[in-house]
Design an enzyme around this catalytic site. Structure first.
Site, PDB file in Angstrom:
ATOM      1  N   LEU A  23      -5.697  18.013   5.347  1.00  0.00           N
ATOM      2  CA  LEU A  23      -6.966  17.886   6.069  1.00  0.00           C
ATOM      3  C   LEU A  23      -7.181  19.113   6.954  1.00  0.00           C
ATOM      4  CD1 LEU A  23      -6.437  14.201   7.250  1.00  0.00           C
ATOM      5  CD2 LEU A  23      -7.876  14.993   5.351  1.00  0.00           C
ATOM      6  N   GLU A  70       4.738  15.567  14.218  1.00  0.00           N
ATOM      7  CA  GLU A  70       4.511  14.992  15.550  1.00  0.00           C
ATOM      8  C   GLU A  70       3.559  13.799  15.508  1.00  0.00           C
ATOM      9  OE1 GLU A  70       3.710  16.977  19.800  1.00  0.00           O
ATOM     10  OE2 GLU A  70       2.018  17.153  18.450  1.00  0.00           O
ATOM     11  N   ASP A  71       2.672  13.785  14.505  1.00  0.00           N
ATOM     12  CA  ASP A  71       1.674  12.718  14.482  1.00  0.00           C
ATOM     13  C   ASP A  71       2.250  11.362  14.090  1.00  0.00           C
ATOM     14  OD1 ASP A  71      -0.477  14.278  15.307  1.00  0.00           O
ATOM     15  OD2 ASP A  71      -0.633  15.159  13.304  1.00  0.00           O
ATOM     16  N   ARG A  90      -2.765  10.263   5.542  1.00  0.00           N
ATOM     17  CA  ARG A  90      -1.533  10.623   6.247  1.00  0.00           C
ATOM     18  C   ARG A  90      -0.669   9.413   6.607  1.00  0.00           C
ATOM     19  NH1 ARG A  90      -1.748  14.904  10.810  1.00  0.00           N
ATOM     20  NH2 ARG A  90       0.433  14.737  10.209  1.00  0.00           N
ATOM     21  N   ARG A 134      -8.786  10.160  15.533  1.00  0.00           N
ATOM     22  CA  ARG A 134      -7.564   9.676  14.885  1.00  0.00           C
ATOM     23  C   ARG A 134      -6.895   8.519  15.655  1.00  0.00           C
ATOM     24  NH1 ARG A 134      -5.483  13.848  11.544  1.00  0.00           N
ATOM     25  NH2 ARG A 134      -7.309  14.780  10.547  1.00  0.00           N
ATOM     26  N   HIS A 166      -7.106  16.746  18.214  1.00  0.00           N
ATOM     27  CA  HIS A 166      -6.211  15.894  19.000  1.00  0.00           C
ATOM     28  C   HIS A 166      -6.285  16.277  20.480  1.00  0.00           C
ATOM     29  CE1 HIS A 166      -3.637  15.510  15.138  1.00  0.00           C
ATOM     30  NE2 HIS A 166      -4.121  14.305  15.396  1.00  0.00           N
ATOM     31  N   CYS A 253       2.571  20.158  16.802  1.00  0.00           N
ATOM     32  CA  CYS A 253       2.535  19.196  15.698  1.00  0.00           C
ATOM     33  C   CYS A 253       3.628  19.437  14.652  1.00  0.00           C
ATOM     34  CB  CYS A 253       1.161  19.163  15.055  1.00  0.00           C
ATOM     35  SG  CYS A 253       0.553  20.769  14.595  1.00  0.00           S
TER      36      CYS A 253
END
Ligand code: GLY
Length: 260
Positions: A23, A70-71, A90, A134, A166, A253
Site C-alpha cells: 500500500l 511495527e504495525d 495487512r 487505520r 499514521h 515502522c
C-alpha cells in the site's frame, strides 16, 4: 510510566521482491529492490550499533507490506499486544509476529478493534493513540484497556488525526518531552505538555525518527531534523530510507523495539 525508550532487542522482517505491491499514497515510483535491501541491512546494522540484538524474520510475499512490522504489535514492558492492522491486505501479517513472541504473554485485538502500531506513540509521561484511517476507536480503546490492566498508572490519550498515514508519520519524540511534527498532520490535540518543533513543508516526511537508549535514528535528507538531533542526542545514526519512503514507510515502522 515504564521507561519507553530503553531497549535490548528488536524484531525486523526482511522485505520481499514485491514490496511495490504494498500500500502507498506516494507517486514517486516503485522501490529499487537492490537499494531497498541495502537500506534495510543498514537499518538493522544501526539497530545493532544502538546495542540491540536483532531478530530478522523471513519475508513472505503474501504480505508485501510485511517488513513494516511495527504495525502488527505494541510492546510495553513485558506486555505484547498483537494488533489487527486496519488495512485488510495487512491483517494476516500479525500471525508471524504473534509466533515470534509466542514465549511471552500475548493479548490479541479481535472483533471490530483495528489498530496499527504506527499510531501508538510513547512519549513524555503518556501514550498517545492516533485515531486514523487505520486505527479506529474500538482498537484504541482495546489497547488502552490492555495497557491499563498491565500498568494502572499509565496515561493514555486518543489523538484524532488526518493528513498523514499514521500518528508516527506525523509526530515522534526526539528526546524526552521534545516532539517533532510533520506540517502535513492535522489534529486538534493539545501537545502543550511537550516542546514542539514543526518541520518546514519540504521536510514533511522527516518527522519519523526513532530514539533508542542514548541514540537516535533519523532519515537522510532532512536538514532541520539533523540540526535538532545534533542538539538533543548523544549519538545520531542517519539512514537512507528512500525506497521505503516510496511505500509510505519510514524508520519506526521497520522494527519492533523491546526489552527482554
Ligand atoms: N505501506 C505501508 C502501509 O501503507 O501500511
Amino acid at each position: 510510566m515504564y521507561p519507553h525508550n530503553r531497549f535490548t532487542h528488536a524484531l525486523t522482517r526482511t522485505p520481499t521482491d514485491n514490496l511495490s505491491a504494498g500500500l502507498t499514497s506516494q507517486t514517486i515510483g516503485a522501490p529499487d529492490m537492490a537499494l531497498a535491501y541495502q537500506q534495510h541491512t543498514a537499518y538493522q546494522d544501526a539497530l545493532r550499533a544502538c546495542g540491540l540484538s536483532v531478530t530478522a524474520l523471513a519475508g513472505d510475499p503474501t504480505y508485501p507490506d510485511g517488513c513494516f512490522v511495527e504495525d502488527a504489535a505494541v510492546i510495553y514492558g513485558d506486555l505484547v499486544v498483537i494488533t489487527q492492522p486496519g488495512a485488510l491486505s495487512r491483517r494476516g501479517e500479525a500471525d508471524a509476529i504473534a509466533a515470534a513472541f509466542a514465549h511471552r504473554p500475548l493479548i490479541r485485538l479481535t472483533g471490530e478493534a483495528y489498530l496499527d502500531g504506527g499510531d501508538v506513540l510513547f512519549c513524555a509521561d503518556r501514550v498517545l493513540i492516533g485515531l486514523s484511517e487505520r486505527t479506529n476507536r474500538a482498537g484504541a480503546t482495546a489497547l488502552r484497556n490492555a495497557l491499563r490492566d498491565y500498568d494502572s498508572a499509565v496515561r493514555v490519550e486518543f489523538v484524532p488525526i488526518s493528513g498523514v498515514l499514521h500518528l508516527k508519520t506525523g509526530v515522534t519524540e526526539l528526546a524526552p518531552g521534545v516532539l517533532v511534527f510533520s506540517p502535513l498532520m492535522q489534529t486538534e490535540a493539545d501537545f502543550s505538555f511537550a516542546e514542539c518543533h514543526t518541520l518546514p513543508e519540504r521536510e514533511w516526511h522527516g518527522a519519523n525518527l526513532v530514539p533508542i537508549n542514548d541514540s537516535l535514528l533519523i532519515m537522510e535528507g532532512y536538514p532541520t531534523v539533523t540540526e535538532l538531533a545534533a542538539k538533543h542526542a548523544r549519538t545520531v545514526h542517519t539512514l537512507a530510507m528512500s525506497e521505503f519512503e516510496k511505500m509510505d514507510g519510514s524508520l519506526s515502522c521497520l522494527s519492533l523495539r523491546y526489552h527482554a
